[in-house]
Scaffold this motif. Structure first.
Motif, short mmCIF file in Angstrom:
data_model
loop_
_atom_site.label_atom_id
_atom_site.label_comp_id
_atom_site.label_asym_id
_atom_site.label_seq_id
_atom_site.Cartn_x
_atom_site.Cartn_y
_atom_site.Cartn_z
N GLY A 1 0.94 -1.17 0.09
CA GLY A 1 -0.04 0.00 -0.12
C GLY A 1 0.82 1.26 -0.18
N GLU A 2 2.09 1.41 -0.32
CA GLU A 2 2.93 2.51 -0.54
C GLU A 2 3.79 2.19 -1.58
OE1 GLU A 2 5.06 2.85 3.01
OE2 GLU A 2 4.88 0.66 3.56
N LYS A 3 4.44 3.22 -2.33
CA LYS A 3 5.09 3.59 -3.57
C LYS A 3 6.41 2.56 -3.25
CE LYS A 3 6.59 4.32 -7.70
NZ LYS A 3 6.20 3.95 -9.13
N ILE A 4 6.96 1.78 -4.21
CA ILE A 4 8.11 1.06 -4.10
C ILE A 4 8.85 1.48 -5.32
CG2 ILE A 4 9.55 -1.15 -4.04
CD1 ILE A 4 8.21 -0.41 -1.26
N ASP A 5 9.86 2.02 -5.34
CA ASP A 5 10.71 2.23 -6.63
C ASP A 5 11.85 1.04 -6.93
OD1 ASP A 5 9.56 4.82 -6.92
OD2 ASP A 5 10.77 5.74 -5.06
N TYR A 6 11.90 1.17 -8.42
CA TYR A 6 13.06 0.23 -8.82
C TYR A 6 13.95 1.01 -9.43
CZ TYR A 6 15.29 -2.93 -12.02
OH TYR A 6 16.25 -3.50 -12.93
N LYS A 7 15.27 0.64 -9.24
CA LYS A 7 16.30 1.52 -9.58
C LYS A 7 17.45 0.82 -10.10
CE LYS A 7 15.78 5.75 -6.45
NZ LYS A 7 16.36 6.36 -5.58
N SER A 8 17.86 0.53 -11.29
CA SER A 8 18.72 -0.15 -12.08
C SER A 8 20.13 0.92 -12.10
CB SER A 8 18.31 -0.59 -13.47
OG SER A 8 19.29 -1.49 -14.01
N PRO A 9 20.90 0.56 -11.17
CA PRO A 9 22.27 1.47 -11.21
C PRO A 9 23.21 0.78 -12.49
CG PRO A 9 22.42 0.05 -9.43
CD PRO A 9 20.82 -0.03 -10.01
N ASP A 10 24.24 1.63 -12.49
CA ASP A 10 25.26 0.85 -13.24
C ASP A 10 26.12 -0.14 -12.28
OD1 ASP A 10 27.92 1.36 -15.17
OD2 ASP A 10 28.72 1.42 -13.39
N ILE A 11 26.50 -1.11 -13.24
CA ILE A 11 26.88 -2.39 -12.57
C ILE A 11 28.00 -2.19 -11.74
CG2 ILE A 11 28.83 -3.09 -14.37
CD1 ILE A 11 26.09 -5.45 -12.50
N ASN A 12 29.09 -1.33 -11.89
CA ASN A 12 30.23 -0.73 -11.26
C ASN A 12 29.75 -0.01 -9.96
OD1 ASN A 12 32.08 -1.90 -12.66
ND2 ASN A 12 32.18 -0.23 -14.03
N GLU A 13 28.66 0.83 -10.18
CA GLU A 13 28.06 1.54 -8.90
C GLU A 13 27.38 0.38 -8.01
OE1 GLU A 13 24.31 4.62 -8.34
OE2 GLU A 13 25.33 4.60 -10.06
N PHE A 14 26.67 -0.49 -8.50
CA PHE A 14 26.14 -1.55 -7.85
C PHE A 14 27.22 -2.08 -6.87
CE2 PHE A 14 24.53 -5.71 -7.53
CZ PHE A 14 23.38 -5.71 -6.78
N LYS A 15 28.24 -2.55 -7.59
CA LYS A 15 29.47 -3.34 -6.87
C LYS A 15 29.76 -2.43 -5.62
CE LYS A 15 31.18 -6.20 -10.91
NZ LYS A 15 32.34 -6.41 -11.68
N THR A 16 29.99 -1.32 -5.93
CA THR A 16 30.60 -0.42 -5.02
C THR A 16 29.64 -0.28 -3.54
OG1 THR A 16 31.86 0.87 -6.54
CG2 THR A 16 31.44 2.04 -4.41
N THR A 17 28.33 -0.17 -4.02
CA THR A 17 27.21 -0.12 -2.90
C THR A 17 27.39 -1.30 -1.99
OG1 THR A 17 25.85 1.51 -4.44
CG2 THR A 17 25.02 0.12 -2.46
N PRO B 1 29.67 -9.87 1.40
CA PRO B 1 30.96 -10.87 0.83
C PRO B 1 31.03 -10.80 -0.57
CG PRO B 1 29.76 -11.93 2.56
CD PRO B 1 28.95 -10.82 2.26
N GLU B 2 32.55 -10.98 -1.10
CA GLU B 2 32.78 -11.00 -2.44
C GLU B 2 32.09 -12.01 -3.10
OE1 GLU B 2 36.63 -11.11 -5.18
OE2 GLU B 2 36.89 -10.58 -3.24
N ILE B 3 31.81 -13.17 -2.65
CA ILE B 3 31.15 -14.18 -3.45
C ILE B 3 29.67 -13.79 -3.82
CG2 ILE B 3 30.47 -15.47 -1.13
CD1 ILE B 3 30.90 -18.04 -2.87
N TYR B 4 29.01 -13.24 -2.72
CA TYR B 4 27.67 -12.99 -3.11
C TYR B 4 27.76 -11.63 -4.03
CZ TYR B 4 26.32 -15.86 0.71
OH TYR B 4 26.01 -17.02 1.31
N ILE B 5 28.71 -10.59 -3.93
CA ILE B 5 28.56 -9.63 -4.85
C ILE B 5 29.03 -10.27 -6.37
CG2 ILE B 5 29.95 -7.66 -5.68
CD1 ILE B 5 30.78 -7.11 -2.76
N GLY B 6 29.75 -11.23 -6.56
CA GLY B 6 29.87 -11.61 -7.68
C GLY B 6 28.60 -12.48 -8.38
N MET B 7 27.83 -13.28 -7.35
CA MET B 7 26.67 -13.65 -7.74
C MET B 7 25.57 -12.80 -8.34
SD MET B 7 24.15 -16.14 -5.55
CE MET B 7 23.56 -14.61 -4.74
N PHE B 8 25.57 -11.87 -7.48
CA PHE B 8 24.52 -10.49 -7.83
C PHE B 8 24.76 -10.00 -9.21
CE2 PHE B 8 23.73 -10.10 -3.09
CZ PHE B 8 22.76 -11.17 -2.86
N THR B 9 26.08 -9.77 -9.33
CA THR B 9 26.18 -9.01 -10.54
C THR B 9 26.12 -9.92 -11.89
OG1 THR B 9 28.61 -9.26 -10.10
CG2 THR B 9 27.67 -7.22 -9.48
#
Length: 292
Positions: A223-239, A246-254
């Motif tokens: 019942g409230e607005k959820i935004d979807y943001k698709s950042p640059d892949i490198n920006e996402f990694k940095t975040t 953990p690095e293993i999960y960062i690799g999986m997500f990217t």
């Protein structure tokens, strides 16, 4: 006799449950597990427990004796992809040696051009396994399963309701998400029904969905607005790095977000609906159940 590998895992255990629900006598089911102490509940049901794993050829030769059908659940080894391929080939070789009559293999959905996707190595492991299985001389059924709907929660994280934002670099990429539970039910169906000899099935949902739609689904439930943001892949990694992921999960997500953005898994099909005798659970239904 039916044997299910990986039967203490999330997929294999569900297949066993559905086999029993569909009327298979537990005494006609056996399972291959690495740790018998984790299979106590299965043993109590009357299921035969065989100890072994994909790296131990002799253990599989012993476990596969006298089988009519083998459900080869693909390896979830988190090390080198080549390990998975070797595991699958070891199991198929052992099954061939002892005369297993039929092998059902859980593969993964793919589309033309998958060789250029972010999950090409993962896909190639399944391609090599399928080829090896087809050349083994044993009758087979290949189940090219879609990406699990449950993975959406891993990609979203557990803070969506607080941050009101989905941060995931999948762009407008869609996938034909399907519940692990329903894929397990379909595998059980194939194991106990006829006319599946030497066939390959695509088991996905009937509609592909992107993260914009997922954000809308969550918005409707909360019942409230959820935004979807698709950042640059490198920006996402940095975040993620700053958040201490953990690095293993960062690799999986990217890797998976890039593959989604490349439209690698948006292959819609009606076969799963046929096997289930109903429409598969939609993403919106899943989201409603999780967030309501």
């Amino acid at each position: 006799m039916i044997l299910v590998t990986g039967a203490t895992g999330q997929f294999g255990s569900k297949v066993v449950e559905h086999l029993i629900k569909k009327g298979v006598n537990p005494y006609e089911i056996s399972v291959l597990v690495r740790d018998v102490t984790k299979a106590t509940s299965l043993k109590e049901k009357g299921i035969q427990i065989k100890e072994g794993d994909y790296t131990d050829h002799s253990s599989m030769v012993q476990a596969f004796q006298g089988l009519d059908k083998l459900l080869l659940v693909s390896s979830n080894n988190r090390e080198a992809i080549e390990n998975r391929t070797a595991h699958h080939k070891n199991a198929i070789k052992a099954a061939t040696e002892v005369g297993v009559k039929h092998i059902v293999y859980t593969s993964f959905v793919r589309k033309p051009g998958f060789e250029d996707s972010a999950i090409a190595d993962f896909q190639n492991s399944h391609v090599e396994t399928e080829k090896y299985l087809k050349e083994s001389g044993v009758s087979y059924t290949i189940l090219q399963n879609g990406i699990y709907t449950e993975m959406i929660l891993a990609f979203l994280g557990d803070k969506v309701a607080d941050t009101k934002t989905i941060l995931f670099p999948a762009g407008e990429g869609k996938a034909s998400w399907v519940l692990r539970e329903e894929l397990a039910e379909a595998a059980a169906h194939v194991l106990i029904t006829k006319d599946h000899i030497n066939k390959t099935y695509t088991l996905t949902n009937t509609e592909s969905v992107d993260f914009t739609s997922i954000a809308q689904n969550i918005s409707e439930v909360l019942g409230e607005k959820i935004d979807y943001k698709s950042p640059d892949i490198n920006e996402f990694k940095t975040t993620l790095e700053k958040a201490g992921v953990p690095e293993i999960y960062i690799g999986m997500f990217t890797m998976w977000s890039t593959a989604l953005k490349q439209q690698t898994m948006d292959k819609e099909d009606n076969t799963l609906s046929t096997f289930l005798d109903r429409k598969p659970t939609s993403v919106s239904q899943f989201i409603e159940k999780v967030y309501s």
